[in-house]
Scaffold this motif. Structure first.
Motif, PDB file in Angstrom:
ATOM      1  N   LEU A 137       0.842  -1.182   0.000  1.00 44.27           N
ATOM      2  CA  LEU A 137       0.000   0.000   0.000  1.00 44.27           C
ATOM      3  C   LEU A 137       0.883   1.238   0.000  1.00 44.27           C
ATOM      4  O   LEU A 137       1.897   1.290   0.697  1.00 44.27           O
ATOM      5  CB  LEU A 137      -0.883  -0.006   1.255  1.00 44.27           C
ATOM      6  CG  LEU A 137      -1.786   1.190   1.504  1.00 44.27           C
ATOM      7  CD1 LEU A 137      -2.900   1.234   0.453  1.00 44.27           C
ATOM      8  CD2 LEU A 137      -2.394   1.106   2.886  1.00 44.27           C
TER       9      LEU A 137
ATOM     10  N   THR B 247      -2.902  -4.392   9.872  1.00 42.54           N
ATOM     11  CA  THR B 247      -2.197  -5.667   9.818  1.00 42.54           C
ATOM     12  C   THR B 247      -1.118  -5.627   8.752  1.00 42.54           C
ATOM     13  O   THR B 247      -1.197  -4.850   7.801  1.00 42.54           O
ATOM     14  CB  THR B 247      -3.164  -6.828   9.498  1.00 42.54           C
ATOM     15  OG1 THR B 247      -3.726  -6.604   8.210  1.00 42.54           O
ATOM     16  CG2 THR B 247      -4.260  -6.926  10.527  1.00 42.54           C
TER      17      THR B 247
ATOM     18  N   ASP C  84       1.161  -7.191   5.625  1.00 41.65           N
ATOM     19  CA  ASP C  84       0.873  -8.004   4.448  1.00 41.65           C
ATOM     20  C   ASP C  84       1.076  -9.464   4.809  1.00 41.65           C
ATOM     21  O   ASP C  84       1.861  -9.808   5.678  1.00 41.65           O
ATOM     22  CB  ASP C  84       1.829  -7.644   3.303  1.00 41.65           C
ATOM     23  CG  ASP C  84       1.583  -6.252   2.754  1.00 41.65           C
ATOM     24  OD1 ASP C  84       0.471  -5.737   2.921  1.00 41.65           O
ATOM     25  OD2 ASP C  84       2.523  -5.686   2.162  1.00 41.65           O
TER      26      ASP C  84
ATOM     27  N   ALA D 291      -3.008 -13.968   3.016  1.00 39.88           N
ATOM     28  CA  ALA D 291      -4.463 -13.898   2.861  1.00 39.88           C
ATOM     29  C   ALA D 291      -4.972 -12.610   3.503  1.00 39.88           C
ATOM     30  O   ALA D 291      -4.553 -12.254   4.596  1.00 39.88           O
ATOM     31  CB  ALA D 291      -5.125 -15.097   3.524  1.00 39.88           C
ATOM     32  N   PRO D 292      -5.891 -11.917   2.826  1.00 42.62           N
ATOM     33  CA  PRO D 292      -6.500 -10.736   3.436  1.00 42.62           C
ATOM     34  C   PRO D 292      -7.279 -11.127   4.697  1.00 42.62           C
ATOM     35  O   PRO D 292      -7.595 -12.303   4.910  1.00 42.62           O
ATOM     36  CB  PRO D 292      -7.448 -10.226   2.354  1.00 42.62           C
ATOM     37  CG  PRO D 292      -6.970 -10.828   1.076  1.00 42.62           C
ATOM     38  CD  PRO D 292      -6.344 -12.137   1.460  1.00 42.62           C
ATOM     39  N   VAL D 293      -7.614 -10.136   5.497  1.00 47.00           N
ATOM     40  CA  VAL D 293      -8.277 -10.374   6.778  1.00 47.00           C
ATOM     41  C   VAL D 293      -9.577 -11.162   6.597  1.00 47.00           C
ATOM     42  O   VAL D 293      -9.842 -12.113   7.332  1.00 47.00           O
ATOM     43  CB  VAL D 293      -8.532  -9.040   7.523  1.00 47.00           C
ATOM     44  CG1 VAL D 293      -9.360  -9.263   8.771  1.00 47.00           C
ATOM     45  CG2 VAL D 293      -7.204  -8.384   7.873  1.00 47.00           C
TER      46      VAL D 293
ATOM     47  N   GLN E 245     -10.420 -13.288   4.305  1.00 53.53           N
ATOM     48  CA  GLN E 245     -10.106 -14.693   4.012  1.00 53.53           C
ATOM     49  C   GLN E 245      -9.632 -15.421   5.260  1.00 53.53           C
ATOM     50  O   GLN E 245      -9.999 -16.568   5.505  1.00 53.53           O
ATOM     51  CB  GLN E 245      -9.036 -14.799   2.935  1.00 53.53           C
ATOM     52  CG  GLN E 245      -9.526 -14.536   1.549  1.00 53.53           C
ATOM     53  CD  GLN E 245      -8.426 -14.749   0.514  1.00 53.53           C
ATOM     54  OE1 GLN E 245      -7.286 -15.057   0.836  1.00 53.53           O
ATOM     55  NE2 GLN E 245      -8.789 -14.578  -0.745  1.00 53.53           N
ATOM     56  N   ARG E 246      -8.833 -14.759   6.071  1.00 59.67           N
ATOM     57  CA  ARG E 246      -8.342 -15.381   7.305  1.00 59.67           C
ATOM     58  C   ARG E 246      -9.506 -15.719   8.225  1.00 59.67           C
ATOM     59  O   ARG E 246      -9.578 -16.817   8.770  1.00 59.67           O
ATOM     60  CB  ARG E 246      -7.402 -14.430   8.057  1.00 59.67           C
ATOM     61  CG  ARG E 246      -6.103 -14.164   7.385  1.00 59.67           C
ATOM     62  CD  ARG E 246      -5.297 -13.167   8.194  1.00 59.67           C
ATOM     63  NE  ARG E 246      -4.203 -12.656   7.404  1.00 59.67           N
ATOM     64  CZ  ARG E 246      -3.112 -12.125   7.914  1.00 59.67           C
ATOM     65  NH1 ARG E 246      -2.970 -12.034   9.213  1.00 59.67           N
ATOM     66  NH2 ARG E 246      -2.165 -11.681   7.135  1.00 59.67           N
TER      67      ARG E 246
END
Length: 134
Positions: free
Chosen positions: A2, A24, A26, A29-31, A33-34
């Motif tokens: 970012l 968070t 990098d 998996a994005p948040v 997905q987690r």
């Protein structure tokens, strides 16, 4: 990744809402997905241990938690193999055991079985056998 200036602008905007913010790092998996993979995995562990049937687990999540779909239904829609891949990558990246795929989830993935199907647990067979007379 970012652009730091874009991230700072987003934080400033979100902070103005007065809500807590968590930033968070990098990762694999994005948040979202987690969270979804972890919820599906926990639901699979519940089924694995006989705490509830797949139908009951999904129904409980919809009725008790207000989920629009049950976690096992989400897992079937996304594909159990994708959930296992997400969990395996998170476990490898973080070393955190909460991302270890349940044996039930992994077995169903390898067998191509849907998560919402009842299936047979070893205890179901051994208990039935113990009650049989010869």
């Amino acid at each position: 990744t970012l652009d730091p200036a874009a991230g700072q602008a987003a934080l400033k905007t979100l902070a103005a809402l007065g809500r807590p913010i968590t930033v968070t790092a990098d990762g694999p998996a994005p948040v979202a997905q987690r969270l979804l993979a972890a919820i599906i995995n926990i639901s699979c562990a519940l089924a694995e241990h006989g705490i509830g049937s797949p139908v009951d687990i999904d129904g409980g999540a919809r009725l008790g938690l207000g989920y629009p779909r049950g976690p096992l239904e989400w897992g079937d829609r996304l594909g159990p193999d994708l959930i296992v891949r997400i969990l395996d990558r998170l476990l490898s990246y973080t070393g955190d055991p909460r991302y270890r795929a349940s044996g039930w989830l992994r077995a169903r993935t390898e067998l191509g079985m849907p998560l919402r199907e009842q299936g047979t647990r070893p205890a179901d067979i051994t208990h039935a056998h113990a009650g049989m007379t010869g």
